[in-house]
Design an enzyme around this catalytic site. Structure first.
Site, mmCIF file in Angstrom:
data_model
loop_
_atom_site.group_PDB
_atom_site.id
_atom_site.type_symbol
_atom_site.label_atom_id
_atom_site.label_comp_id
_atom_site.label_asym_id
_atom_site.label_seq_id
_atom_site.Cartn_x
_atom_site.Cartn_y
_atom_site.Cartn_z
ATOM 1 N N GLN A 172 0.802 -1.225 0.000
ATOM 2 C CA GLN A 172 0.000 0.000 0.000
ATOM 3 C C GLN A 172 0.838 1.280 0.000
ATOM 4 O O GLN A 172 0.334 2.335 -0.360
ATOM 5 C CB GLN A 172 -0.949 -0.013 1.195
ATOM 6 C CG GLN A 172 -1.994 -1.114 1.084
ATOM 7 C CD GLN A 172 -2.941 -1.153 2.271
ATOM 8 O OE1 GLN A 172 -2.673 -1.827 3.253
ATOM 9 N NE2 GLN A 172 -4.032 -0.433 2.197
ATOM 10 N N HIS A 275 1.178 -9.241 4.495
ATOM 11 C CA HIS A 275 -0.004 -8.377 4.434
ATOM 12 C C HIS A 275 -0.605 -8.501 3.028
ATOM 13 O O HIS A 275 -0.636 -7.527 2.265
ATOM 14 C CB HIS A 275 0.380 -6.935 4.774
ATOM 15 C CG HIS A 275 -0.775 -6.057 5.157
ATOM 16 N ND1 HIS A 275 -0.874 -5.410 6.359
ATOM 17 C CD2 HIS A 275 -1.897 -5.714 4.482
ATOM 18 C CE1 HIS A 275 -1.992 -4.699 6.415
ATOM 19 N NE2 HIS A 275 -2.632 -4.866 5.269
ATOM 20 N N ASN A 328 -1.522 -10.630 8.439
ATOM 21 C CA ASN A 328 -2.505 -9.567 8.620
ATOM 22 C C ASN A 328 -3.887 -10.084 8.214
ATOM 23 O O ASN A 328 -4.070 -10.582 7.106
ATOM 24 C CB ASN A 328 -2.165 -8.365 7.734
ATOM 25 C CG ASN A 328 -3.215 -7.272 7.852
ATOM 26 O OD1 ASN A 328 -3.317 -6.619 8.886
ATOM 27 N ND2 ASN A 328 -4.036 -7.093 6.812
ATOM 28 N N GLU A 329 -4.849 -9.987 9.117
ATOM 29 C CA GLU A 329 -6.259 -10.230 8.825
ATOM 30 C C GLU A 329 -6.490 -11.416 7.893
ATOM 31 O O GLU A 329 -6.962 -11.241 6.756
ATOM 32 C CB GLU A 329 -6.872 -8.979 8.204
ATOM 33 C CG GLU A 329 -6.765 -7.771 9.097
ATOM 34 C CD GLU A 329 -7.581 -6.589 8.585
ATOM 35 O OE1 GLU A 329 -8.228 -6.713 7.547
ATOM 36 O OE2 GLU A 329 -7.578 -5.550 9.257
HETATM 37 C C1 BGC Z 1 -6.145 -3.539 6.429
HETATM 38 C C2 BGC Z 1 -5.493 -2.409 5.651
HETATM 39 C C3 BGC Z 1 -6.575 -1.544 5.043
HETATM 40 C C4 BGC Z 1 -7.386 -0.939 6.166
HETATM 41 C C5 BGC Z 1 -8.485 0.000 5.707
HETATM 42 C C6 BGC Z 1 -7.225 -3.013 7.333
HETATM 43 O O1 BGC Z 1 -8.172 -3.982 7.540
HETATM 44 O O2 BGC Z 1 -5.179 -4.236 7.165
HETATM 45 O O3 BGC Z 1 -4.664 -2.968 4.685
HETATM 46 O O4 BGC Z 1 -6.055 -0.551 4.230
HETATM 47 O O5 BGC Z 1 -8.027 -1.998 6.841
HETATM 48 O O6 BGC Z 1 -9.370 -0.639 4.869
#
Ligand code: BGC
Length: 648
Positions: A172, A275, A328-329
């Site tokens: 990002q 990520h 990540n998530e």
């Molecule tokens: C993610 C980011 C994302 C942000 C806003 C998070 O859940 O880790 O990568 O940009 O949310 O949407």
């Protein structure tokens, strides 16, 4: 994300109503007039979410009087949306590209993407003058209406050693997409496919943090916050992804210097190893996270980063007080694997429908294997993964179906990964009851033993909290009908109160319609996380807000962009509630990270949805950064609510 079903089908199925496609919103938004005659009494509308397993969100807008409501049905996932189809996205059949680890082989992978944008700067920039924080802006509102950050709960402090930071992710912010030996990632590729990113922007250059990190770290330090959570790009370390492929020493040297720079500025680096940016080669060779082959490749990547080969990195990773994340998530990531354009690289035996759960299975094995490696290496510090989202609250109090809907939301959301790791070593029972083994591979006893306990803390990206309701046809009917558009999670997310019809909180940008500011639920959310997935420490690993319409403003409107009042209010209210959560509820929260360090490539929304506490002028050759009001507020809040500087 989008669905495998068209919206018309979905809405007709759900409510038998007519609807029109909105002309102004991304292709995922549908407006339905008068769907809710009275929001106090009706359950309705939906917003389809990631892949097949997430719940469906019900945002509501009021028009005219409060109780004349029209519902905006939005096909938006947790944080990422992908169009269901596009003109074409050429991708070779999985396995058809040979494992040619030569420069020619790398070029062939880049050819899948085509030409990429060349950055205006091609070497690391060393700032010539120290960065200092400009004078803070004047108070936002009269004191009788709103206190300044330092006066918010002034007697409450964060615990000693609290990490108070900003967050980013490699894809990002880095840009320099093809520089210094990097291989392509699946998102580098996706960003070049027609229809995937709303505004057709790519992350080829974006913030050019890859070359501007020294200034960026100096700007973090100038704010007085003490930490930065960022991710390492796997494809910069292994351009071909695979564990038997060559390592890119330039990538290692780069992150070594990134980390050294953080230490130089007394900013604690918190590293995420993944990520969402899978090396594209791995999707081409075997289908990425939908294949068991990913497990060893990920473990080897982590081993390399932690080992002596990545010696400079280990110097940092071994620091006391230091925490790091494997993934990540994962729930958001896996929900995307079966969806366009990523569904073009699924291996045999996996399809758009079951890809999410195959991904979840392999990802958990990869996580467990990486943590095992980390622990066997006797590296000090701690490791976990970042969960995301919320547990939920029954929309209609005392409605047993809505109570069950909350359980389904928790099970198909955070529970998919958190139950196996923190509490049971197994999938939530609701998942096993709903999904056959060809959908959801079952863990062996050995798997369970390896997965349970592979987190030293609980980390949560918690942007919002909503209610859940049962589908209109009832949970049982939905669960027994795999063609139901809400199957298999079979619950709705509702963004407005059942009794009053009022929204759970102010809306963010229309492109992030999944996000309303809900500070009033933060304390109960944290209690719920801790009750369900207990851990000795919690990190509030991401929270943030997309200021409405910031993305449409031009550089000439900088004075309006920097006045990000909604984002500032979001942060101040969330942080006040966080202090109360720590001090009054006893939640062991030891860090909080504002998303994001600066404007960046917001996945499918590209540069059009802005989360930065710093503005980036994408028209300027130096990609100039400017602090917004929220940055000053965070700085002030931190300085005045921290007990003592954290020792790095
Ligand atoms: C993610 C980011 C994302 C942000 C806003 C998070 O859940 O880790 O990568 O940009 O949310 O949407």
């Amino acid at each position: 994300m989008y669905l495998l079903l068209s919206h018309s089908t979905l809405l007709a199925l759900l409510y038998g109503v007519e609807f029109v496609l909105s002309q102004t919103a991304p292709s995922t938004i549908i407006n339905v007039s008068s769907l809710l005659p009275d929001p106090r009494t009706s359950v309705v509308s939906s917003h389809l979410t990631s892949g097949v397993a997430e719940s469906t969100t019900v945002p509501a807008t009021t028009s005219g009087s409060l109780f004349t409501t029209s519902a905006t049905l939005t096909a938006v996932p947790t944080t990422t949306t992908v169009p269901s189809s596009s003109s074409s996205a050429p991708f070779p059949p999985v396995g058809s590209i040979p494992r040619d680890y030569s420069p020619a082989g790398l070029s062939r992978l880049w050819d899948l993407i085509g030409p990429v944008e060349v950055p205006p700067i091609t070497t690391t920039v060393i700032p010539q003058t120290p960065v200092t924080l400009p004078s803070p802006p004047p108070a936002l509102y009269p004191a009788f209406f709103a206190v300044t950050p330092k006066d918010i709960l002034p007697d409450l402090k964060f615990p000693k050693g609290f990490l108070f930071g900003v967050a980013s992710a490699a894809y990002q912010v880095e840009g320099a997409v093809k520089d210094e030996g990097k291989g392509p990632s699946i998102w580098d590729w996706a960003g070049h496919q027609p229809g995937v990113v709303t505004d057709n922007s790519t992350a080829d250059v974006v913030d050019l943090h890859y070359y501007l990190y020294k200034e960026d770290v100096a700007r973090i330090a100038a704010l007085g916050v003490n930490s930065h959570s960022f991710s390492i790009s796997w494809a910069r370390i292994f351009p071909f992804g695979a564990s038997d492929s060559p390592v890119n020493q330039q990538g290692i040297n780069h992150y070594a210097d990134v980390i050294a720079t953080h230490l130089q500025f007394n900013v604690t680096p918190v590293v995420t190893l993944f990520h969402w940016d899978v090396p594209l080669a791995l999707n081409a060779y075997y289908g990425g996270f939908a294949s068991p082959n990913i497990v060893d490749d990920f473990i080897q990547f982590v081993y390399l980063v932690l080992s002596s080969h990545g010696c400079c990195i280990i110097h940092c990773l071994a620091l006391k007080h230091h925490s790091r994340y494997t993934f990540n998530e994962p729930q958001v990531f896996c929900a995307n694997v079966g969806v366009f354009p990523f569904n073009l690289s699924l291996p045999n035996g996996v399809n758009s429908s079951n890809a999410q759960f195959h991904c979840s299975y392999y990802l958990l094995k990869a996580h467990a294997g990486a943590v095992k490696v980390f622990r066997e290496m006797n590296i000090s510090g701690e490791i976990a993964f970042k969960s995301s989202d919320y547990v939920g609250m029954p929309w209609r109090a005392n409605n047993t179906e809505d109570v069950d809907a909350v359980e389904r939301h928790a099970a198909f959301g955070i529970g998919v990964f958190a139950d196996p790791v923190y509490t049971t070593g197994d999938w939530p029972q609701i998942l096993k009851d709903t999904l056959s083994p060809d959908y959801l591979p079952r863990f062996t006893e050995e798997d369970s033993k390896e997965i349970l306990g592979t987190a030293d803390f609980f980390a949560i990206d918690a942007y919002r909290t909503y209610w859940n309701a049962a589908p209109p046809e009832g949970i049982d009917a939905c669960v027994s009908n795999s063609s139901d558009p809400l199957w298999p999670s079979c619950n709705l997310e509702v963004m407005f109160d059942f009794n009053t019809g009022w929204a759970s909180g102010p809306a963010s940008d229309p492109l992030t319609s999944w996000l309303q500011a809900t500070p009033q639920f933060l304390r109960s959310s944290f209690k719920e996380y801790h009750r369900r997935w207990p851990a000795p420490r919690i990190y509030y690993s991401e929270f943030g807000f997309a200021q409405p319409f910031e993305g449409v403003r031009t550089p000439a409107e900088l004075f309006q962009i920097t006045e990000d009042t909604d984002r500032t209010n979001y942060y101040m209210t969330y942080l006040g509630e966080l202090l109360l959560s720590i001090q009054e509820d006893g939640m062991p929260v030891e860090g909080a990270f504002a998303w994001a360090i600066m404007d960046n490539a917001e996945w499918n929304s590209g540069l059009s949805a802005r989360f930065g506490i710093q503005y980036v002028n994408y028209s300027s050759p130096t990609l100039q950064r400017t602090y917004k009001r929220s940055a000053f507020a965070l700085s002030d809040f931190f300085q005045t609510h921290l007990q003592k500087e954290v020792a790095i």
